[in-house]
Design an enzyme around this catalytic site. Structure first.
Site, PDB file in Angstrom:
ATOM      1  CG  ASP A   1      -0.187  -0.016   2.543  1.00  0.00           C
ATOM      2  OD1 ASP A   1       1.032  -0.279   2.532  1.00  0.00           O
ATOM      3  OD2 ASP A   1      -0.822   0.220   3.586  1.00  0.00           O
TER       4      ASP A   1
ATOM      5  CG  ASP B   1       5.292  -2.920  13.717  1.00  0.00           C
ATOM      6  OD1 ASP B   1       4.890  -3.822  14.475  1.00  0.00           O
ATOM      7  OD2 ASP B   1       4.525  -2.089  13.199  1.00  0.00           O
TER       8      ASP B   1
END
Length: 464
Positions: A230, A308
């Site tokens: 994206d 993350d």
């Protein structure tokens, strides 16, 4: 190796050894002590014959190598299926596979390994690893990557797909030789505690990341640029990573290069400073480059979820920094996803993508080395005059030079960031974009440093 080939090679070896022996036997006799000239001539003659024997040896070695290569090529042709770009091993009839096949992804990447591997720090081959799932809009990401790519041989694009979504897979396959598709093979469900059921998607993402990075680095690449499906990219996206690659390889205090600025909204950045780069203690992600060395460090302890946030923990970061730009080189268009658009409407959709091309490979970026950067950056921060948040907001600052707002507590920091439109959260105590606690941004055309006191002792894990 077949017996006939083995016999041939053995015969060549025996012949060379016997020839060399005869040369020595003939020429290494004791000369008469009264014939020095004849002695010298015999020595020269012997040296010539030794040189000839060495040349024959080299020819022999080359011949042996040629035989082995032909044999290996014949064997691999007979025993392994040929897999072109975007062809899945599972689609090949089982009866033609005479030996246990290598995993599908490794077969698909084998061509890249043979064609592209290059460890030249000034002209590296860096694959772009695109993580995809079930977004048909992956075509927007791939179109950008192909459009701005300067050299396909230097930046092979590898799309790793999870979710096993057929329409998305067909979209990726439509790019043919422009990309290589690999598919995450483990599509099994993941068992989680009832209270973590809503986070199951993060478990699948971590599993996908771990598998794909392991698969790509196993092919011999020294680094990889990680992109999600994206993201749009700037025209100088590849140039940015090429220019910063050497410093990432050489400076042990760095562990990633990111194309992202969490506070990269128009009005918070200097639009005329497209070449300005920073060190950051905060791992930005969203279009970033890592080395094989770092992957080898992280792989054995790769987490089951929230990779993350995990990578931002002190145990992984180890006080290392990333490089990030003033103007972002990536921008996300993915509002719908596992995070349910967290931060998108308030921050992410306002990120400004750089439109100009900066020749980073021609710049001197040694100022980003820790020993140089710390002195210059901290001097600029702490020599700037202190102003209050209220003075800045009301336009009462009289200088156009950089200014500094001081924060001492978590609450002071959050009040300032919310008031100024900055992202206000922490990860493992580190504010977004911060370096040594300092967050740099633009406000009403002026450089502002949101900074702790000069006696700053480090990040506080409770500020998360």
């Amino acid at each position: 190796m077949r017996p006939r080939k083995t016999f041939f090679i053995a015969a060549i070896l025996v012949g060379w050894v016997f020839t060399t022996y005869l040369i020595f036997l003939k020429n290494f006799k004791d000369p008469s002590p009264h014939k020095n000239q004849q002695m010298l001539e015999k020595v020269r003659y012997l040296e010539q014959n030794i040189q000839l024997a060495e040349e024959n040896r080299d020819k022999l070695y080359r011949e042996i190598i040629n035989i082995l290569q032909k044999e290996e090529k014949t064997t691999s042709t007979e025993s392994a299926p040929l897999v072109a770009n975007n062809v899945d091993l599972g689609e090949i009839p089982a009866q033609i596979v005479e030996t246990p096949p290598r995993p599908e992804a490794e077969v698909a990447l084998s061509k890249l390994q043979q064609k592209f591997i290059n460890d030249d720090i000034n002209s590296p081959v860096i694959p772009v690893l695109v993580f995809a799932c079930n977004r048909l809009s992956v075509n927007r990401c791939l179109d950008d990557l192909i459009k701005h790519r300067p050299r396909p041989d230097q930046f092979p694009i590898i799309v790793s797909q999870d979710c096993d979504d057929e329409p998305t897979r067909n979209m990726i396959l439509s790019y043919k030789e422009n990309v290589t598709l690999i598919r995450q093979p483990d599509q099994s469900d993941i068992t989680v505690l009832p209270k973590e059921k809503k986070y199951k998607g993060y478990y699948k993402i971590a599993r996908h990341y771990g598998w794909a990075l392991k698969t790509v680095f196993r092919q011999g690449f020294e680094s990889v640029i990680i992109v999600e499906d994206d993201l749009s990219i700037a025209p100088d996206f590849y140039e940015y990573f090429l220019g910063t690659y050497p410093i990432l390889k050489r400076d042990r205090s760095l562990w990633c290069i990111s194309a992202w600025n969490d506070n990269g909204k128009e009005g918070l950045i200097d639009g005329g400073a497209g070449d300005l780069l920073y060190r950051s203690d905060f791992f930005p992600g969203l279009g970033w480059m890592m080395t094989k060395e770092l992957w080898n460090e992280l792989a054995p302890k790769w987490p089951k979820a929230f990779w993350d946030d995990w990578i931002r923990q002190p145990e992984q970061r180890k006080e290392r920094a990333c490089i990030r730009p003033e103007l972002p080189r990536t921008r996300t268009f993915g509002k719908v996803g596992v995070s349910n658009g967290l931060f998108f409407d308030k921050h992410l959709k306002y990120i400004k993508l750089s439109e100009d091309f900066v020749s980073f490979t021609k710049m001197n970026l040694t100022y980003l080395q820790k020993s140089v950067y710390d002195e210059i950056f901290l001097k600029a921060v702490y020599q700037s005059p202190v102003v209050t948040l209220d003075e800045l907001k009301r336009g009462l600052v009289t200088t156009q030079e950089p200014v500094r707002i001081t924060y001492l507590t978590k609450e002071q920091y959050k009040r300032a960031t919310k008031s100024l439109g900055l992202m206000d959260d922490f990860k493992s105590g580190v504010p977004r974009t911060a370096y040594r606690g300092v967050v740099s941004f633009f406000y009403n055309g002026q450089r502002v440093y949101l900074a702790p006191n000069t006696n700053w002792k480090g990040y506080d894990l409770t500020w998360s």
